[in-house]
Design a protein around this motif. Structure first.
Motif, PDB file in Angstrom:
ATOM      1  N   HIS A  94      28.758  53.981  40.064  1.00  0.00           N
ATOM      2  CA  HIS A  94      29.865  53.378  40.821  1.00  0.00           C
ATOM      3  C   HIS A  94      29.529  53.267  42.305  1.00  0.00           C
ATOM      4  N   ALA A  95      30.320  52.465  42.994  1.00  0.00           N
ATOM      5  CA  ALA A  95      30.019  52.165  44.394  1.00  0.00           C
ATOM      6  C   ALA A  95      30.315  53.331  45.328  1.00  0.00           C
TER       7      ALA A  95
ATOM      8  N   VAL B  16      32.088  50.118  49.896  1.00  0.00           N
ATOM      9  CA  VAL B  16      33.379  49.427  49.733  1.00  0.00           C
ATOM     10  C   VAL B  16      33.990  49.148  51.111  1.00  0.00           C
TER      11      VAL B  16
ATOM     12  N   PHE C  69      41.026  53.805  48.487  1.00  0.00           N
ATOM     13  CA  PHE C  69      40.178  53.673  47.296  1.00  0.00           C
ATOM     14  C   PHE C  69      41.049  53.990  46.079  1.00  0.00           C
TER      15      PHE C  69
ATOM     16  N   LEU D 268      34.706  51.798  41.655  1.00  0.00           N
ATOM     17  CA  LEU D 268      34.251  50.414  41.461  1.00  0.00           C
ATOM     18  C   LEU D 268      32.899  50.431  40.744  1.00  0.00           C
TER      19      LEU D 268
ATOM     20  N   VAL E 247      37.162  39.700  46.144  1.00  0.00           N
ATOM     21  CA  VAL E 247      37.813  40.179  47.362  1.00  0.00           C
ATOM     22  C   VAL E 247      38.799  39.091  47.785  1.00  0.00           C
TER      23      VAL E 247
ATOM     24  N   ILE F 290      40.188  44.465  46.739  1.00  0.00           N
ATOM     25  CA  ILE F 290      39.038  44.226  45.854  1.00  0.00           C
ATOM     26  C   ILE F 290      39.497  44.527  44.435  1.00  0.00           C
TER      27      ILE F 290
ATOM     28  N   PHE G 199      40.425  48.013  42.879  1.00  0.00           N
ATOM     29  CA  PHE G 199      39.511  49.096  43.274  1.00  0.00           C
ATOM     30  C   PHE G 199      39.810  49.603  44.678  1.00  0.00           C
ATOM     31  N   ALA G 200      40.189  48.697  45.570  1.00  0.00           N
ATOM     32  CA  ALA G 200      40.475  49.133  46.942  1.00  0.00           C
ATOM     33  C   ALA G 200      41.413  48.136  47.605  1.00  0.00           C
TER      34      ALA G 200
END
Ligand SMILES: CCCCCCCC(=O)SCCNC(=O)CCNC(=O)[C@H](O)C(C)(C)COP(=O)(O)OP(=O)(O)OC[C@H]1O[C@@H](n2cnc3c(N)ncnc32)[C@H](O)[C@@H]1OP(=O)(O)O
Length: 160
Positions: A76-77, A82, A110, A114, A122, A140, A147-148
């Motif tokens: 994950h990111a 992010v 967050f 992600l 986005v 996002i 995700f965010a």
């Protein structure tokens, strides 16, 4: 073969970053040039790949893909990755709306981890303009999953 060589080799494939039917590609480098190098400047990289668009109402959107070099939690990111996307995309949204700015404050929530190697979207919106202060909100997401979310206070640069 070292691990990094294996990862590089497997990320050489094209990623489909095409936009929605009513989006028009937005030439971000033509507007802000090298400012994009840190996040979206390497279209074949293993960290970020991105393509920007505008919709009929001129809102800025992007498709992003995050590769192995953006990893934080396994698979994950990284949160900084992010945040960097939000910084670039929401700052760029202000530029695209005609405001030459730098980011003064960026608040990122967050919401879900992600996943790497998935294309996410986005979306952004300039929500207010008060003197030199341009507020841009963004998100996002992929499908139903967010995700965010971020609120970005952009400040116009005097003399620009
Ligand atoms: C290009 C598109 C893609 C790339 C986008 C990348 C975006 C970026 O990452 S830019 C790099 C990161 N950002 C920076 O380095 C900015 C560093 N900060 C600065 O240069 C300055 O603090 C700057 C320009 C934001 C503001 O300084 P200055 O010009 O002296 O203005 P200043 O008088 O302090 O502030 C103007 C107004 O904004 C408000 N303000 C400024 N910063 C903030 C803040 N962080 N939070 C809340 N309000 C703020 C002030 O309160 C003031 O409000 P008011 O007019 O109501 O009194």
């Amino acid at each position: 073969m070292p691990n990094s060589t294996v990862l590089k080799a497997c990320e050489q494939t094209e990623i489909d970053l095409s936009g929605a039917a009513d989006w028009v590609p937005f030439d971000a480098p033509a507007l802000v040039g090298d400012s994009l190098r840190f996040v979206s400047g390497d279209s074949r990289g293993d960290r970020f790949r991105a393509r920007y668009y505008r919709d009929a109402e001129q809102h800025l959107h992007a498709r992003f893909w995050l590769g192995p070099e953006a990893e934080g939690p396994p698979g994950h990111a990284h949160g900084g990755a992010v945040a960097a996307i939000m910084d670039e995309a929401l700052g760029l949204a202000a530029w695209a709306a005609g405001y030459p700015i730098v980011v003064g404050n960026l608040n990122v929530s967050f919401r879900n981890m992600l996943p790497l190697r998935k294309v996410v979207t986005v979306e952004s919106r300039v929500v207010s303009v008060e003197g030199r202060k341009i507020m841009v909100h963004g998100r996002i997401f992929r499908g139903e999953k967010t995700f965010a979310e971020a609120q970005c206070l952009c400040i116009t640069i005097p003399g620009k």
